[in-house]
Design a protein around this motif. Structure first.
Motif, PDB file in Angstrom:
ATOM      1  N   VAL A 415       0.841  -1.197   0.000  1.00 28.91           N
ATOM      2  CA  VAL A 415       0.000   0.000   0.000  1.00 28.91           C
ATOM      3  C   VAL A 415       0.877   1.248   0.000  1.00 28.91           C
ATOM      4  O   VAL A 415       2.092   1.176   0.135  1.00 28.91           O
ATOM      5  CB  VAL A 415      -0.952   0.028   1.217  1.00 28.91           C
ATOM      6  CG1 VAL A 415      -1.940  -1.118   1.171  1.00 28.91           C
ATOM      7  CG2 VAL A 415      -0.168   0.007   2.520  1.00 28.91           C
ATOM      8  N   GLY A 416       0.219   2.396  -0.141  1.00 26.52           N
ATOM      9  CA  GLY A 416       0.921   3.668  -0.154  1.00 26.52           C
ATOM     10  C   GLY A 416       1.224   4.121  -1.570  1.00 26.52           C
ATOM     11  O   GLY A 416       1.477   3.299  -2.461  1.00 26.52           O
ATOM     12  N   GLY A 417       1.196   5.439  -1.770  1.00 26.16           N
ATOM     13  CA  GLY A 417       1.471   5.970  -3.103  1.00 26.16           C
ATOM     14  C   GLY A 417       2.834   5.606  -3.629  1.00 26.16           C
ATOM     15  O   GLY A 417       3.041   5.487  -4.845  1.00 26.16           O
ATOM     16  N   GLY A 418       3.810   5.397  -2.729  1.00 28.59           N
ATOM     17  CA  GLY A 418       5.163   5.051  -3.149  1.00 28.59           C
ATOM     18  C   GLY A 418       5.356   3.584  -3.458  1.00 28.59           C
ATOM     19  O   GLY A 418       6.460   3.167  -3.835  1.00 28.59           O
ATOM     20  N   SER A 419       4.299   2.778  -3.346  1.00 26.81           N
ATOM     21  CA  SER A 419       4.442   1.345  -3.622  1.00 26.81           C
ATOM     22  C   SER A 419       4.727   1.065  -5.093  1.00 26.81           C
ATOM     23  O   SER A 419       5.076  -0.063  -5.456  1.00 26.81           O
ATOM     24  CB  SER A 419       3.190   0.586  -3.179  1.00 26.81           C
ATOM     25  OG  SER A 419       2.048   1.014  -3.909  1.00 26.81           O
ATOM     26  N   ILE A 420       4.609   2.078  -5.939  1.00 30.52           N
ATOM     27  CA  ILE A 420       4.971   1.923  -7.361  1.00 30.52           C
ATOM     28  C   ILE A 420       6.459   1.652  -7.532  1.00 30.52           C
ATOM     29  O   ILE A 420       6.893   1.230  -8.606  1.00 30.52           O
ATOM     30  CB  ILE A 420       4.595   3.184  -8.160  1.00 30.52           C
ATOM     31  CG1 ILE A 420       5.329   4.418  -7.584  1.00 30.52           C
ATOM     32  CG2 ILE A 420       3.083   3.401  -8.151  1.00 30.52           C
ATOM     33  CD1 ILE A 420       5.175   5.666  -8.419  1.00 30.52           C
ATOM     34  N   LEU A 421       7.251   1.860  -6.487  1.00 28.77           N
ATOM     35  CA  LEU A 421       8.702   1.659  -6.577  1.00 28.77           C
ATOM     36  C   LEU A 421       9.080   0.184  -6.605  1.00 28.77           C
ATOM     37  O   LEU A 421      10.214  -0.158  -6.965  1.00 28.77           O
ATOM     38  CB  LEU A 421       9.402   2.313  -5.381  1.00 28.77           C
ATOM     39  CG  LEU A 421       9.123   3.799  -5.113  1.00 28.77           C
ATOM     40  CD1 LEU A 421       9.881   4.252  -3.876  1.00 28.77           C
ATOM     41  CD2 LEU A 421       9.503   4.637  -6.317  1.00 28.77           C
ATOM     42  N   ILE A 422       8.154  -0.697  -6.211  1.00 33.05           N
ATOM     43  CA  ILE A 422       8.480  -2.107  -6.029  1.00 33.05           C
ATOM     44  C   ILE A 422       7.838  -2.953  -7.121  1.00 33.05           C
ATOM     45  O   ILE A 422       6.665  -2.762  -7.473  1.00 33.05           O
ATOM     46  CB  ILE A 422       7.998  -2.588  -4.640  1.00 33.05           C
ATOM     47  CG1 ILE A 422       8.691  -1.767  -3.544  1.00 33.05           C
ATOM     48  CG2 ILE A 422       8.270  -4.063  -4.445  1.00 33.05           C
ATOM     49  CD1 ILE A 422      10.203  -1.826  -3.583  1.00 33.05           C
ATOM     50  N   ASP A 423       8.603  -3.903  -7.646  1.00 34.81           N
ATOM     51  CA  ASP A 423       8.088  -4.867  -8.608  1.00 34.81           C
ATOM     52  C   ASP A 423       7.442  -6.006  -7.825  1.00 34.81           C
ATOM     53  O   ASP A 423       8.131  -6.895  -7.313  1.00 34.81           O
ATOM     54  CB  ASP A 423       9.223  -5.391  -9.494  1.00 34.81           C
ATOM     55  CG  ASP A 423       8.719  -6.272 -10.630  1.00 34.81           C
ATOM     56  OD1 ASP A 423       7.532  -6.670 -10.590  1.00 34.81           O
ATOM     57  OD2 ASP A 423       9.511  -6.577 -11.544  1.00 34.81           O
TER      58      ASP A 423
END
Length: 523
Positions: A415-423
């Motif tokens: 979760v979290g907006g920064g979760s786009i950093l993880i594959d």
């Protein structure tokens, strides 16, 4: 039965980068607002709250409750700002004099907070028998010295007060008589067994009382300005709620509300009750474990701002990695974080027209996310992008491994907006990865769906009663505390029971800890 006119709830979470507000109707997300966090905290709350109301078009009169999770108070301790000097009264008789109050505090924080210290006759043994009788004359003399110093906040601690709080309660009465208007914090209502840690937590609470009053007044005024006349609640460390009035008295209970909101929101949105939660924001990553849908609590003392405490805190691993984290170095030696552009990401990151290379730029360049203007990072060195993404993936995988209780793969909620950093397709240690709907505002969802709790933690001597009888009494008290705090009586249930025989003590003593939770009773 809740009033249909008050069918909406608004959950707000204040992060280092964004402040999120979510409008919910029963168990459905109606809409949300996401705004940049402001330096004064309340400004970001007003913006997010106003945005959520505008974007959903709901009538403020239809809102039954507003729940806020804020890092404002823990940030004040970490940054040594907005703290009040405290008078510390320890009731201990002849014991504990070798370790005075605040003995283990960082010197810079102790210099800001310490205003007066007195060790006075009082306190009890483990079984509730007095060490010595409370010396009321000595206590009134100490109050005279506090009055002369002009101090306005008092912390009272007593040896074994979680067993019997009579001396602390009487001391609080005397302080209130002698020093009308001062803020009084008593340790049996703040911490658990363990004198120094409980006392530390109480002093920390006392130094935040003035800030708590100002902050809650600002929140209430913001609600009034927006036409909201419903009750205000704050999220607390264990993932449940407390009233605004209670939060004014106990601001330390908000310290870990950010991570707990995220974990509770993750459990709600994913439907998982047992999982590891990864919450990546704009500045930090918080990783914790769900047990029965609630954050797993830390089993040892927790350090806040360099001070050991023992009040309820989740077992969370936090580190500096988020969407706004700075990218440093060159391939293959690339590091990401812990420094971050924070709420300035929309002006400083490459994808938004800035000149600072951030973690979000790497995620867009690597094809993990569609955000901003991808053409602005199309020319980044492929080796730099790959090394940076691998660094972030490795940091998160190592943290997940540390939070697991066994070597087996576990369900993971991202979760979290920064979760786009993880594959999420290649996350080692994960049995499966769930990124639920509304994952980017899971923290605010967690605040909106939070329940009310009651907890009892004490040592019980099994003289004249069985273990089952003693446990039944403690359970009943935990339920009564939850109802008194605002829980719907029909929804309250026991969610955690712990009893530990203290074999080194006579009288067949057992430490019992019971937690009850229930749904918020909105009238």
């Amino acid at each position: 039965m809740s009033n249909p006119a008050n069918r909406y709830r608004i959950g707000i979470d204040v992060g280092g980068t964004n402040t999120d507000a979510v409008v919910m109707e029963d168990r459905a997300v109606v809409g949300f607002g996401k705004r940049a966090t402001t330096g004064d905290v309340t400004g970001g709350v007003v913006d997010a709250l106003s945005g959520a109301l505008t974007e959903t078009g709901i009538d403020p009169a239809a809102v039954g409750a507003v729940m806020i999770g804020t890092t404002h108070f823990v940030n004040a301790v970490v940054q040594r700002r907005y703290l009040t000097r405290v008078a510390v009264l320890r009731l201990c008789g002849p014991a504990t004099h070798s370790l005075p109050p605040m003995v283990d505090w960082p010197p810079d924080l102790r210099d800001v907070v310490s205003g007066y210290v007195a060790l006075l006759p009082g306190g009890v043994e483990y079984d509730g028998q007095p060490l010595v009788e409370l010396d009321e004359a000595a206590l009134r003399a100490a109050c005279a010295e506090i009055r002369a110093l002009g101090l306005t906040s008092v912390a009272i601690s007593s040896v074994f007060s979680p067993v019997t709080a009579a001396h602390e309660e009487r001391a609080a009465e005397i302080v209130a008589e002698e020093l009308p208007g001062v803020a009084i914090s008593v340790s049996h209502k703040v911490g658990r067994l363990g004198l120094l840690e409980r006392e530390n937590a109480t002093i920390m609470n006392a130094c935040l009382r003035e800030l708590g009053a100002r902050t809650l007044a600002a929140f209430r005024q913001a609600m009034t300005d927006l036409g909201l006349k419903c009750p205000l609640y704050l999220a607390q460390n264990d993932g449940t709620l407390m009233t605004a009035d209670f939060a004014e008295q106990f601001p330390v209970f908000t310290f870990a509300s950010g991570p707990t909101n995220s974990m509770r929101g993750a459990a709600f949105l994913s439907g998982l009750q047992e999982a590891v939660v990864i919450d990546i924001g704009g500045t930090t990553t918080d990783i914790g474990a769900l047990t029965h849908g609630f954050p797993r609590e830390a089993s040892v003392e927790v350090e806040v701002g360099g001070v050991r405490t023992n009040f309820r805190m989740p077992d969370v691993l936090s580190f500096g990695l988020g969407g706004g984290s700075l990218v440093l170095g060159a391939a293959p030696d690339v590091r990401v974080g812990p420094l971050s552009v924070g709420y300035e990401i929309r002006t400083k990151a490459h994808i938004f027209g800035g000149d600072t290379l951030t973690a979000s730029d790497l995620a867009v360049a690597g094809g993990l996310a569609e955000l901003g203007d991808a053409s602005r990072v199309a020319g980044l060195d492929a080796g730099l992008v790959a090394a940076g993404l691998a660094f972030m993936q490795r940091r998160v995988e190592e943290a997940v491994d540390r939070m697991k209780l066994s070597r087996d793969a576990v369900p993971v909620v991202l979760v979290g907006g920064g979760s786009i950093l993880i594959d999420s397709r290649q996350l080692k240690g994960a049995a499966n990865v769930v990124r639920p709907p509304h994952y980017q505002v899971a923290n605010a969802v967690g605040a909106a769906i939070a329940q009310i709790s009651g907890e009892v933690d004490r040592v019980v001597a099994l003289e004249g009663q069985t273990r089952e009888q003693a446990l039944a009494l403690v359970k009943r008290e935990a339920v009564e505390r939850a109802i008194a705090a605002g829980a719907d009586p029909e929804s309250v249930k026991i969610v955690d029971v712990e009893d530990i025989p203290l074999i080194y003590l006579p009288s067949n003593a057992i430490r019992m800890r019971v937690k009850a939770v229930g749904d918020l009773h909105v009238r």
